[in-house]
Design a protein around this motif. Sequence first.
Motif, short mmCIF file in Angstrom:
data_model
loop_
_atom_site.label_atom_id
_atom_site.label_comp_id
_atom_site.label_asym_id
_atom_site.label_seq_id
_atom_site.Cartn_x
_atom_site.Cartn_y
_atom_site.Cartn_z
N ASP A 54 -16.10 7.39 -52.01
CA ASP A 54 -15.50 6.24 -52.67
C ASP A 54 -15.32 5.17 -51.82
OD1 ASP A 54 -15.49 8.37 -54.65
OD2 ASP A 54 -13.17 8.60 -54.50
N GLY A 55 -16.13 5.08 -50.89
CA GLY A 55 -16.04 3.53 -50.24
C GLY A 55 -14.90 3.02 -49.31
N ALA A 56 -13.86 4.26 -49.24
CA ALA A 56 -12.78 4.05 -48.19
C ALA A 56 -13.19 3.60 -46.77
CB ALA A 56 -11.92 4.96 -48.11
N VAL A 57 -12.37 2.86 -46.07
CA VAL A 57 -12.60 2.40 -44.61
C VAL A 57 -11.79 2.96 -43.66
CG1 VAL A 57 -12.77 0.39 -43.26
CG2 VAL A 57 -13.49 0.10 -45.60
N MET A 58 -12.40 3.60 -42.82
CA MET A 58 -11.65 4.48 -41.87
C MET A 58 -11.25 3.29 -40.50
SD MET A 58 -12.01 8.22 -39.66
CE MET A 58 -13.57 7.52 -38.84
N LEU A 59 -10.11 3.04 -40.26
CA LEU A 59 -9.54 2.41 -39.06
C LEU A 59 -9.56 3.44 -37.95
CD1 LEU A 59 -6.57 0.58 -40.87
CD2 LEU A 59 -8.82 -0.53 -40.49
N GLY A 60 -9.18 4.32 -37.92
CA GLY A 60 -8.97 5.24 -36.80
C GLY A 60 -8.39 6.56 -37.21
N LYS A 61 -7.92 7.52 -36.02
CA LYS A 61 -7.16 8.52 -36.23
C LYS A 61 -5.70 8.40 -35.69
CE LYS A 61 -9.25 11.97 -37.16
NZ LYS A 61 -10.10 12.76 -36.31
N LEU A 62 -4.84 9.30 -36.48
CA LEU A 62 -3.62 8.73 -36.38
C LEU A 62 -2.57 9.97 -35.76
CD1 LEU A 62 -2.95 7.79 -39.97
CD2 LEU A 62 -2.39 6.24 -38.06
N ASN A 63 -1.60 9.67 -34.75
CA ASN A 63 -1.00 10.48 -33.96
C ASN A 63 -0.13 11.35 -35.01
OD1 ASN A 63 0.36 11.53 -31.62
ND2 ASN A 63 1.29 9.53 -31.13
N MET A 64 0.30 12.50 -34.37
CA MET A 64 0.65 13.54 -35.08
C MET A 64 1.49 14.79 -34.12
SD MET A 64 -2.67 15.86 -36.05
CE MET A 64 -1.83 17.51 -36.07
N ASP A 65 2.21 15.65 -34.53
CA ASP A 65 2.58 16.75 -33.52
C ASP A 65 1.74 17.63 -33.19
OD1 ASP A 65 5.56 16.67 -33.06
OD2 ASP A 65 5.64 16.53 -34.97
N GLU A 66 1.59 18.29 -32.03
CA GLU A 66 0.34 18.97 -31.65
C GLU A 66 0.18 20.04 -32.62
OE1 GLU A 66 -1.02 21.55 -27.85
OE2 GLU A 66 0.84 20.99 -27.79
N PHE A 67 -1.03 20.24 -33.33
CA PHE A 67 -1.66 21.30 -34.04
C PHE A 67 -0.51 21.32 -35.50
CE2 PHE A 67 -3.96 22.94 -30.84
CZ PHE A 67 -5.13 23.20 -31.65
N ALA A 68 -0.02 20.10 -35.68
CA ALA A 68 0.88 19.80 -36.69
C ALA A 68 2.21 20.60 -36.49
CB ALA A 68 0.16 20.22 -38.23
N MET A 69 2.67 21.16 -35.39
CA MET A 69 3.81 21.82 -35.13
C MET A 69 5.12 21.06 -34.85
SD MET A 69 2.18 25.13 -33.32
CE MET A 69 0.78 25.86 -34.19
N GLY A 70 5.65 20.49 -35.62
CA GLY A 70 6.86 19.83 -35.27
C GLY A 70 7.25 19.03 -36.39
N SER A 71 8.61 18.25 -36.02
CA SER A 71 9.14 17.52 -37.22
C SER A 71 9.85 16.18 -36.63
CB SER A 71 10.57 18.13 -37.71
OG SER A 71 10.24 19.36 -37.94
N SER A 72 9.25 15.93 -35.40
CA SER A 72 9.49 14.51 -34.86
C SER A 72 8.42 13.70 -34.06
CB SER A 72 10.60 14.72 -33.90
OG SER A 72 10.22 15.71 -32.72
N ASN A 73 7.05 14.12 -34.31
CA ASN A 73 5.94 13.67 -33.30
C ASN A 73 6.22 13.68 -32.09
OD1 ASN A 73 3.72 11.32 -34.99
ND2 ASN A 73 3.49 12.19 -32.81
#
Length: 492
Positions: free
Chosen positions: A112-131
């Motif tokens: 659809d023509g979207a532009v990727m600026l980069g990859k974003l931080n997160m909790d490891e393997f998405a396990m967490g509530s506070s990053n």
Amino acid sequence: MSANTWTIEKARDALRKGEISAVDLTMSCLTAMDAGEALGAFVHKTPEIALEQARAADARLKQGDAPSLCGIPLGIKDLFCTKGVGSQAASGILKGFKPEYESTVTSKLFADGAVMLGKLNMDEFAMGSSNESSVYGPAVNPWKIDERKLTPGGSSGGSAAAVAGDLCIAATGTDTGGSIRQPAAFTGIVGIKPTYGRVSRWGIIAYASSLDQAGPMTKTVGDAAIFLQSMAGHDPKDSTSADIAVPDFEAALTGDIRGKVIGIPKEYRLDGLNEEVSALWDKGIEMLRAAGAEIREISLPHSKYALPAYYVIAPAEASSNLARYDGVRYGHRAKLGPGDGITEMYEKTRAEGFGPEVQRRIMLGTYVLSAGFYDAYYNRARKVRALIKRDFELAFEAGVDAILAPTTPSAAFGLGEQGSADPVEMYLNDVFTVTLNLAGLPGVQVPVALNRDGLPMGLQLIGRPWDEAGLLNHAYVLEQAAGFVAKPQKWW
């Protein structure tokens, strides 16, 4: 007002009218991204890819009839596999992993023509509530009220920080137990978790496969509708993807909910519920009533079992999904000593590669799946899950169109303030959000007000299965009534 602060809607209109080029819009976001290092939001920057995609978007815009996301700069959560770009799920065990394929969601966005600026931080393997479980270090909330650094929530903390801090126009997130909605609430933005199966999970690094669902994190409800339109749809590569037509979500935003029935679950009035959260909920009820909706108290009697059931099912699925990270095929491999065999390689690699929270959940999951405890824990949790799902079904069968509840039990807290002594303290952040994942329902978080300390607080609306269109319209009405326009003061 620099272009990086715009909404998708505003940027789309400006791009189509030729008032700004996709390259200039992208440069505005790249500049903000570089200036926003202190937020720890972006972990793999891709400026070359972004500018290449922006140039292609400009060519497409000149031809006319470009999709809504054409030329819109986005951040992509580090859980989405992006071809040739680091995709680590914020874990040391995937250090250096660059996939040879593109996730279905990012493929659709790029188509659809979207532009990727980069990859974003997160909790490891998405396990967490506070990053805070990220191998990159925590992302930081752009909202600041004292000398403390506040959490942007998790696991999609980098996505929330980047959108709230105007480092990108919008971002992708994933939600396994609240990981889109909770960080959106902590940072004063909109986040929608679609119905399970609405968005393909193919190419998204798995945490708990029966709960994970990707969705957009945006500045407005209108933006969420536009973004979800591009993400949603059937994918034969994902066996859990539903072959159901995707409606026009943006067209559904009529702002008219007269005669609709909004359910208020009495079980969510928890003992000791924060009085500001309770008052905000009451305020939201009045806003929807004033818009012509009928307010009805409902009962979801099994809600109190949701958190324990979730923290049995999710780790069980995680222990199975994460067994593949063993140092054999890709990612980190531990240095082995003389006489070490394959067992030692597995043990050392996993001990070095996984952080403490992921190790805790793998062990918990392996325990509840083990022979002596399978029936006592895992099977029982699955039965409770069925009861929770049935509670919602009965409410919707009785005529309820959407359900209003708090998103989080508090506003954002300081980094390091929760969970260090007792991990359960951190898990309690998911008390209002996990029920939807267990039941597979769509839910949207809308920012409503600032608390007495000046931090954003939100409410979530829960919808019928596959009714994201109706759900977004309810959210749109709440957003219009609340009139939340506060932005964090730039300190970074």
